[in-house]
Design an enzyme around this catalytic site. Sequence first.
Site, PDB file in Angstrom:
ATOM      1  N   LYS A 198       0.915  -1.237   0.157  1.00 46.63           N
ATOM      2  CA  LYS A 198       0.059   0.023   0.084  1.00 46.63           C
ATOM      3  C   LYS A 198       0.826   1.283  -0.148  1.00 46.63           C
ATOM      4  O   LYS A 198       2.060   1.025  -0.027  1.00 46.63           O
ATOM      5  CB  LYS A 198      -1.109  -0.119   1.054  1.00 46.63           C
ATOM      6  CG  LYS A 198      -1.933  -1.549   1.311  1.00 46.63           C
ATOM      7  CD  LYS A 198      -2.753  -1.559  -0.180  1.00 46.63           C
ATOM      8  CE  LYS A 198      -3.285  -2.938  -0.282  1.00 46.63           C
ATOM      9  NZ  LYS A 198      -4.195  -3.240   0.485  1.00 46.63           N
TER      10      LYS A 198
HETATM   11  C1  LIG Z   1      -5.185  -4.518   0.629  1.00 46.90           C
HETATM   12  C2  LIG Z   1      -6.743  -4.347   0.790  1.00 46.90           C
HETATM   13  C3  LIG Z   1      -7.629  -4.756   1.622  1.00 46.90           C
HETATM   14  C4  LIG Z   1      -6.859  -5.779   2.698  1.00 46.90           C
HETATM   15  O1  LIG Z   1      -6.198  -5.117   3.510  1.00 46.90           O
HETATM   16  P1  LIG Z   1      -5.145  -6.155   4.176  1.00 46.90           P
HETATM   17  O2  LIG Z   1      -4.165  -5.305   5.335  1.00 46.90           O
HETATM   18  O3  LIG Z   1      -4.333  -6.979   3.100  1.00 46.90           O
HETATM   19  O4  LIG Z   1      -5.798  -7.099   5.147  1.00 46.90           O
HETATM   20  C5  LIG Z   1      -8.823  -4.543   1.580  1.00 46.90           C
HETATM   21  N1  LIG Z   1      -9.389  -3.891   0.648  1.00 46.90           N
HETATM   22  C6  LIG Z   1      -8.625  -3.489  -0.495  1.00 46.90           C
HETATM   23  C7  LIG Z   1      -9.166  -2.616  -1.482  1.00 46.90           C
HETATM   24  C8  LIG Z   1      -7.366  -3.681  -0.742  1.00 46.90           C
HETATM   25  O5  LIG Z   1      -6.638  -3.131  -1.591  1.00 46.90           O
END
Ligand SMILES: *Cc1c(COP(=O)(O)O)cnc(C)c1O
Length: 411
Positions: A198
């Site tokens: 992210k």
């Molecule tokens: C990454 C992501 C998640 C989940 O996050 P995690 O930290 O991997 O559990 C949920 N929604 C979206 C749109 C994502 O890109």
Amino acid sequence: MTTTVLPSTEIITLPSDQDASGRTLGSEEIAAITEAIHTGTLTSTKGKFVKTLEKRFAEMIGVKHAYACASGSAAVHIAIAAIDPEPGDEIVTTSITDMGALTPILYQGAIPVFADVDPKTWNVTAETLEPCLSDRTKAIIVTHLFGNPCEMDAIMQLAQSRKIPVIEDTAQAFLAKHRGQYVATIGDIGCFSLQQGKHITTGEGGIVVTNDDALARRLFLLINKAFGYGDPNPDHYFIALNYRMNELTGAVALAQLDKLHWSVQQRQSTANQLSELLVGVRGIETPYVAPGNASSFWKYCLRVDGDVIPGGAVGLAKKLKDERGIFSAPRYIQKPAFQCQVFAEQRTFGNSRWPFTLARPEAVDYSRDKFPGTFSGLESILVLPWNERYTDEHVHYIADSIQQAVSELAN
Ligand SMILES: *Cc1c(COP(=O)(O)O)cnc(C)c1O
């Protein structure tokens, strides 16, 4: 068809968000985590790092309450649990998103109802959500996919006219703006992820935000086994897990937070630069961001016209990888979420299929003709990884590679 293979000296390795080359982790994070270790207090119930992170993140995006948690999936789970659906209630969501935004619906005993998307943005819209609403709809979850804000004015109007709360999944959309307002602060609850790939990262981690005091209280409890820390007679009030972020993670997150504005600005300026360089290239469309909105460019997505470029997105991706070493993802998540086994075969708890056993048949009807935008959107998408460490040289390399590949492939 002619194929020009470049000498290997001309292949540039792009920074990657999976290692140090494309992350902003450095001496600031090391100093913060060292400080956390020296305190000897690694739980956020007693320490100061996670609390400071929550305060500073809330201030940054201008929201009343922020709580850190274990992951983006945990953030979505507690957002749903805060709204407290009855078993069998429906949560309307998108058919193109991360699984971490979907399985929490089932864990909370609710039915995911998949909306179609606009093939131009891969986002849900008021028009695609509306037919999915019923008298059992308990919440709408919108994902601002790839950092590009959904059209929230129309979505909020629809939701408010039916008194349905809106959860914004902003895992991919740190500091993205819709008509000048940060996403995550428009609906009732916003959910962020700090996972490795992210905008900023602690490896794993999440943050939930809300302006609503009552929802904030439930979010806090849902992170903390529903134990009423600080109450006169605290108890475990209802079903909830330990979804806390620890202090080591909080310390790294705090240091990362200082770099967030820079990361997003870098991604925006290099993405805009690429879009300018690709103007007029036949058979591809650069990302569409609605006027007045600012995408935070988690990824950079092209729409590839298979009529102009034989082999479409798959063919273009192969050429970029084979000849230029540029990795990209045609089809993004490969197939719509509802085609994954967990939904298609209703694999949940033992052999019970619960909570699907409570669903209206129409709510779990995944007929192809209900999802024209989803299928055509996945057919044409080419997801290019995007990164705050891309330089001018990287952007020109990507642009030249795409131009050359298209000119060799196109009819
Ligand atoms: C990454 C992501 C998640 C989940 O996050 P995690 O930290 O991997 O559990 C949920 N929604 C979206 C749109 C994502 O890109």
